[in-house]
Write an enzyme that holds these catalytic residues in place. Structure first.
Site, PDB file in Angstrom:
ATOM      1  CG  ASP A 117       5.127  23.285  44.956  1.00  0.00           C
ATOM      2  OD1 ASP A 117       4.417  24.291  45.079  1.00  0.00           O
ATOM      3  OD2 ASP A 117       5.741  23.015  43.907  1.00  0.00           O
ATOM      4  CG  LEU A 118       9.887  26.360  47.464  1.00  0.00           C
ATOM      5  CD1 LEU A 118      11.061  27.218  47.032  1.00  0.00           C
ATOM      6  CD2 LEU A 118       9.927  26.119  48.965  1.00  0.00           C
ATOM      7  CG  ASP A 132       8.435  25.705  42.925  1.00  0.00           C
ATOM      8  OD1 ASP A 132       7.565  26.462  43.391  1.00  0.00           O
ATOM      9  OD2 ASP A 132       8.181  24.841  42.053  1.00  0.00           O
TER      10      ASP A 132
END
Length: 524
Positions: free
Chosen positions: A401-402, A443
């Protein structure tokens, strides 16, 4: 197929219009010829597009003298339009309200040129149809769902002794000069066969007797349903071969083979090719004459060496080189039996399915892939995990996950955010080369690594990705806040997919809670 010189007449002193037309790239099959005039002249009679900024009286002359299909565009200020409503509604293609920009003119003209091309292409396609059906000696007709004839060919007109104008829009009894009672008392099945095709929704073949201007005739009739873009039944198409004078079934077979739109071969009981149609020359090096007389199995080895196994329905796939292009062929083989059930030969049909196979691949690709990043999507992730017994093997799942991705979208817009996602996807492909990669959310990404791995090996993979991400964002100030958190879960044999995702998500949450920009491995 065609090349057209599109004449554009500009009756205006506005250089913006001339510059816009000059800058537009001609569409395929077109070139532009520009005329810049201060007043209307003979060019009005030949121009395809006329852009006019002249007084009302001159505009009326332009409309009157222009050719029938010319697109006349009038340029004027808004407060001068009220007195010209009749001209606008009946004769003009468009009205441009001044002032306008070059981009406005470019947009309007490009759309107009595209519409002109659509019209030219449609007329060409109509010409193709008319030429094709009128070149065929068989009777051809198109009907709507009510049975009215929409289009017929010349052979049909000769058979009924009427013109196309008299036929089109009319029904069966009028066209064939029959009374309903006469039809019901005879052996005719024309109308009944139409109903069968509409009910079956597939091509059907009939033997029909018809009373023509040349007396009673026997037809071998092929009728197929026609569907619109929404797969709704809208009518039928029919092709009738006059077989009245055929002396034997061999002659009738020749008519059928000659009109089939794919390659057909027939063998005898000894496996020797005894007949073929001219379409074979489009797929294979040897034409009909060279094929007839060859041993069928030997011919297949030479021409269909890469053919797949014949399935239970008699179909197989093969690839052939036609000129310099490769074509995909669908091969259909079916034994031919006589009236006593004894095999007397083989039927082989070869149909070009290159476009169909290409479209199938595109549809499958679009259904399984995220368009932005070119990674697999969530739907295909589950399909991948459930096929080939993936979950029965050792599976390592990376949930990525960004961090701070929303800040990039909020501050710089979604286009910059998309660029960041593409960059991350490229880095994932480099880091996890050969492994399964998927984008499952905005994302969020999943990586499936198969095979037993130690914690140290998993950590090295995660650190390689995280370090690579930090190096990638150094050169772009807009990505300075971006980082990633990674959660890793390892499956036991036959671990549930959703459980494995939850475990990796729990590890991801721990990495986020501990300050982000790091990885965590899930331990029970």
């Amino acid at each position: 197929m065609y090349h057209y010189k599109l004449q554009v007449l500009i009756l205006s002193q506005d250089n913006c219009i001339y510059d816009a037309v000059s800058a537009i790239e001609p569409l395929t099959g077109f070139e532009h010829e520009l005329f810049l005039k201060q007043s209307a002249d003979a060019a009005v009679k030949t121009a395809d597009v006329i852009i006019c900024e002249l007084p009302e009286a001159v505009l009326a002359d332009v409309v009157k003298n222009s050719k029938k299909d010319a697109a006349v565009i009038f340029c004027a200020a808004a407060d001068t339009l009220d007195s010209r409503d009749e001209i606008y509604s009946q004769a003009l293609a468009d009205i441009w309200i001044k002032p306008y920009s070059k981009s406005f003119v470019t947009f309007k003209l490009r759309k107009l040129f595209e519409q002109i091309k659509i019209t030219k292409d449609r007329n060409l396609a109509q010409g193709y149809i008319e030429t094709a059906i009128n070149s065929i000696p068989s009777l051809i007709w198109f009907k709507d769902i009510r049975g009215a004839h929409l289009k017929v060919n010349d052979s049909f007109c000769r058979a009924v002794g009427k013109t196309k104008e008299d036929i089109e829009g009319r029904g069966h009894y009028y066209i064939w000069d029959m009374k309903k009672e006469e039809y019901e008392q005879g052996e005719y099945i024309c109308l009944e066969s139409e109903e069968i095709v509409l009910q079956e929704k597939k091509t059907c073949i009939f033997d029909e007797k018809v009373k023509t201007k040349h007396g009673m005739r026997q037809f071998k009739t092929y009728k197929s349903p026609i569907f619109d873009d929404n797969e709704q039944l809208i009518g039928t198409v029919g092709i009738a071969h006059d077989v009245t004078d055929l002396e034997n079934m061999g002659a009738e077979l020749e008519v059928i083979l000659r009109n089939l739109p794919f390659a057909v071969l027939l063998t005898n009981e000894a496996g020797k090719i005894i007949n073929a149609n001219d379409f074979c020359a489009q797929y294979f090096a040897a034409g009909k004459e060279a094929i007839i007389g060859q041993e069928y199995l030997q011919w297949k080895q030479q021409n269909l060496a890469n053919m797949s196994e014949i399935n239970a329905k008699g179909y197989a796939d093969a690839r052939v080189i036609v000129g310099k292009r490769e074509k995909n062929l669908e091969i259909y083989e079916k034994p031919i039996f006589d009236v006593f059930g004894t095999a007397v030969g083989m039927l082989c049909m070869c149909r070009d399915v290159t476009v169909e196979r290409h479209l199938e691949k595109k549809i499958i690709y679009s259904a399984n892939t995220d368009q932005l990043t070119d990674l697999y999507n969530r739907r295909y992730f589950y399909e991948y995990m459930t096929r080939n017994k993936i979950m029965s093997r050792h599976v390592n799942l990376f949930y990525i996950d960004l961090d701070n991705f929303k800040k990039i979208n909020d501050e710089y817009g979604h286009q910059v955010g998309d660029t960041a996602l593409v960059m991350v996807a490229k880095l994932l492909k480099q880091t996890f080369s050969g492994d399964f990669l998927a984008r499952i959310g905005g994302d969020e990404f999943l990586v499936v690594v198969l095979g037993e791995k130690t914690d140290a090996e998993l950590a090295a993979m995660a650190e390689t990705f995280l370090n690579g991400l930090q190096q990638s964002i150094v050169s772009n100030d807009k990505f300075s806040v971006l980082s990633a958190s990674v959660g890793i879960a390892v499956s036991d044999v036959l671990t549930d997919i959703d459980l494995l995702i939850r475990q990796s998500d729990a590890a991801l949450y721990e990495a986020k809670r501990n300050g982000k920009k790091q990885y965590k491995i899930y331990h029970k």
